[in-house]
Enzyme design. Structure first.
Site, PDB file in Angstrom:
ATOM      1  N   HIS A  96       0.817  -1.215   0.000  1.00 52.21           N
ATOM      2  CA  HIS A  96       0.000   0.000   0.000  1.00 52.21           C
ATOM      3  C   HIS A  96       0.853   1.269   0.000  1.00 52.21           C
ATOM      4  O   HIS A  96       0.459   2.285  -0.566  1.00 52.21           O
ATOM      5  CB  HIS A  96      -0.949   0.000   1.210  1.00 52.21           C
ATOM      6  CG  HIS A  96      -0.253  -0.251   2.509  1.00 52.21           C
ATOM      7  ND1 HIS A  96       0.238  -1.486   2.869  1.00 52.21           N
ATOM      8  CD2 HIS A  96       0.044   0.591   3.545  1.00 52.21           C
ATOM      9  CE1 HIS A  96       0.802  -1.405   4.077  1.00 52.21           C
ATOM     10  NE2 HIS A  96       0.708  -0.159   4.496  1.00 52.21           N
ATOM     11  N   HIS A 185      27.753  -4.048 -12.246  1.00 51.73           N
ATOM     12  CA  HIS A 185      28.679  -4.801 -11.405  1.00 51.73           C
ATOM     13  C   HIS A 185      28.047  -6.037 -10.784  1.00 51.73           C
ATOM     14  O   HIS A 185      28.705  -7.073 -10.663  1.00 51.73           O
ATOM     15  CB  HIS A 185      29.216  -3.913 -10.276  1.00 51.73           C
ATOM     16  CG  HIS A 185      30.108  -2.818 -10.757  1.00 51.73           C
ATOM     17  ND1 HIS A 185      31.005  -2.172  -9.922  1.00 51.73           N
ATOM     18  CD2 HIS A 185      30.259  -2.237 -11.974  1.00 51.73           C
ATOM     19  CE1 HIS A 185      31.657  -1.242 -10.616  1.00 51.73           C
ATOM     20  NE2 HIS A 185      31.217  -1.258 -11.854  1.00 51.73           N
ATOM     21  N   ARG A 219      35.515  -8.758 -15.226  1.00 54.54           N
ATOM     22  CA  ARG A 219      36.032  -9.001 -13.876  1.00 54.54           C
ATOM     23  C   ARG A 219      34.920  -9.172 -12.851  1.00 54.54           C
ATOM     24  O   ARG A 219      35.145  -9.713 -11.764  1.00 54.54           O
ATOM     25  CB  ARG A 219      36.960  -7.863 -13.460  1.00 54.54           C
ATOM     26  CG  ARG A 219      36.256  -6.543 -13.153  1.00 54.54           C
ATOM     27  CD  ARG A 219      37.255  -5.441 -12.834  1.00 54.54           C
ATOM     28  NE  ARG A 219      36.627  -4.242 -12.318  1.00 54.54           N
ATOM     29  CZ  ARG A 219      36.075  -3.298 -13.065  1.00 54.54           C
ATOM     30  NH1 ARG A 219      36.054  -3.441 -14.387  1.00 54.54           N
ATOM     31  NH2 ARG A 219      35.541  -2.218 -12.517  1.00 54.54           N
TER      32      ARG A 219
END
Length: 237
Positions: A96, A185, A219
């Site tokens: 809500h 990331h 990475r």
């Protein structure tokens, strides 16, 4: 080169297929997560496919093909479309406290040409946010929505609930930087917002930035894979 999605060979390190100490390649769940729903993913015959990668492939309806990449003439022009195609589907839900903002964001998502699956709530009457957060997270985890957006008063509780659902990486975002970072990331697939903390204008900017920011891979892939490995430890215990 050790893996490819349909026609394209994937090089290290961005593909998420990394060599072991023995020189054998490993297909990670992160690489599968970055593959389009319903696509084919080719891996070299000696590649070690982790159990988590196989589970992710099944969840995303990705077909793993082992062996040499076929000639371009032998590959269909396009991978078969997933059924149903959820690539532009966003699941939304709110309690809500977030009902009004959800209503505004649904219209905005339609302007951005997304298909919206609304799990509720459908009025400003009081409801429990865990129920709505779970409903959104489950649609994402099952592959029926490419992303999810959950709104409550602060966004914190909904993030906690959604992250209990295996396969979900929910991020509470409160500005454009956190929205971008969570996608690039952390490969977030669920966004939570606090309706009492941000206004509708900023909420729209966050949603647009979050949806349009691609997963960075590279990475970051091994770190996201480790997030999912933590989840798997508890699922197997």
């Amino acid at each position: 080169m050790v893996a490819t999605e349909t026609k394209h060979q994937t090089d290290l390190p961005n593909g998420g297929v990394a060599p072991t100490r023995a020189g054998r390649a490993v297909l990670s769940a992160a690489a599968v997560q970055s593959t389009a729903l319903g696509a084919e993913l080719w891996v070299a015959a000696d590649t070690l496919i982790t159990p988590l990668a196989r589970e992710e492939a099944e969840r995303r309806r990705i077909t793993l093909r082992v062996g040499d990449v076929p000639a371009a003439s032998a590959i269909p022009a396009a991978a078969p479309a997933p059924s149903p195609d959820a690539s532009r589907t966003v699941a939304v839900g709110a309690d809500h406290g977030g009902f009004e903002l959800k209503t505004l964001l649904k219209a905005y998502l339609a302007e951005l040409a997304y298909t919206v699956t609304d799990v509720g709530c459908f009025s400003p009457e009081a409801v429990d946010y865990p129920d709505l957060a779970y409903a959104v997270a489950r649609l994402v985890a099952d592959g029926r929505a490419a992303a999810g957006i959950i709104i409550d008063g602060a966004g914190i509780g909904s993030a906690m609930v959604a992250n209990k659902v295996p396969g979900v990486r929910a991020a509470l975002c409160y500005d454009l930087s956190s929205a971008l970072n969570s996608r690039e990331h952390n490969h977030a697939n669920v966004l939570t917002l606090g309706a009492s903390l941000i206004g509708p204008g900023l909420a729209r900017q966050i949603v647009k930035t979050w949806l349009e920011t691609p997963w960075g891979g590279g990475r970051h892939a091994k770190r996201v894979a480790k997030i999912m490995q933590v989840e798997q430890r508890f699922l197997k215990s």
